[in-house]
Design an enzyme around this catalytic site. Structure first.
Site, short mmCIF file in Angstrom:
data_model
loop_
_atom_site.label_atom_id
_atom_site.label_comp_id
_atom_site.label_asym_id
_atom_site.label_seq_id
_atom_site.Cartn_x
_atom_site.Cartn_y
_atom_site.Cartn_z
N TYR A 4 45.69 46.72 39.47
CA TYR A 4 45.06 45.72 40.33
C TYR A 4 45.22 44.34 39.70
CZ TYR A 4 42.47 49.07 43.28
OH TYR A 4 42.11 50.05 44.18
N ASP A 44 38.07 48.23 49.01
CA ASP A 44 36.87 47.68 49.62
C ASP A 44 37.22 46.79 50.82
OD1 ASP A 44 35.61 48.81 47.45
OD2 ASP A 44 35.40 46.92 46.35
#
Length: 245
Positions: free
Chosen positions: A111, A53
């Site tokens: 992540y 993102d």
């Protein structure tokens, strides 16, 4: 034709994510393709291991590209180092097999979301860490996270608007640890939907703040409605740590 595999580190603060956009080169993919195309004299298409993102960072992002260029690895590395902006670094390049594909060959991604839970924000890590001074119950957060482990339909945890693609994913583990006010939420899975890690983080933060109970995470998962989950966490705290093939 050569197939070159790259490992890339980037600070996503000023970029609109990984994926190249029309007439917009403020993306990581766009920057890389522009520099590689100038170097080779070819129209280079860089294949990434997935989208990140706007504002999200990466430590070991994996990508590959095809080229007829015969420059040595050392020469290519030097060119990229000289001509890429300072917030994008290609850490390594190697010739790889023709069949290697940075997206299709991924087995898992890791992540990490970082949270500064001290009374005041740290000016030196403010671009990479989300700050909150609220009291957080990490044990409840861990209990809530347990409901997400395994293979589930994560429709409640994505910003995807259309159900044309499967929203089933497998999360292998979620590890939550704290050291001197710095909380790290490490999530490993076989793939992630749009905004999925940030929505998981936002939901677990609601649990840690006492706004949701740990068992509410199971209910949210079962509801399969985005509106049931917590808010999306800020992008700056998220980093793609590792990709395995």
């Amino acid at each position: 034709m050569r197939n070159l595999k790259m490992i890339i580190q980037y600070d996503g603060t000023r970029y609109k994510g990984w994926q190249r956009q029309k007439d917009n080169d403020l993306t990581i993919q766009g920057k890389l393709e522009n520099v590689l195309s100038k170097m080779t004299g070819e129209t280079i298409q860089v294949i990434g291991c997935g989208r990140t993102d706007s504002g999200v960072h990466a430590e070991n992002y994996v990508a590959n590209f095809h080229t007829n260029c015969e420059y040595s690895i050392k020469t290519i590395m030097g060119y990229l180092y000289d001509f890429l902006p300072e917030d994008i670094v290609v850490k390594s390049i190697k010739d790889t097999g023709e069949r290697f594909h940075a997206r299709y060959n991924v087995k898992s991604k890791t992540y990490i979301y970082r949270i500064n839970n001290s009374k005041v924000r740290n000016v030196f890590n403010r671009k990479y860490v989300y700050h909150t001074d609220e009291n957080l119950d990490l044990e409840n957060m861990r209990k809530g996270a347990e409901y997400l482990i395994g293979t589930n339909d994560f429709q409640s945890f994505t910003s995807l608007k259309h159900n044309t693609k499967s929203t089933v994913r497998t999360i292998n583990y979620i590890d939550i640890k704290e050291n001197d006010g710095l909380i790290e939420i490490e999530v490993n899975g076989n793939g992630f939907l749009l905004n999925m890690v940030r929505i998981i983080t936002g939901t677990l933060l609601e649990v840690a703040k006492g706004k949701l109970k740990p068992e509410d995470v199971k209910r949210i998962l079962d509801e399969k409605r985005r509106a049931e989950a917590g808010p999306i966490a800020q992008p700056k705290g998220l980093i793609l740590k590792d990709v395995t093939f």
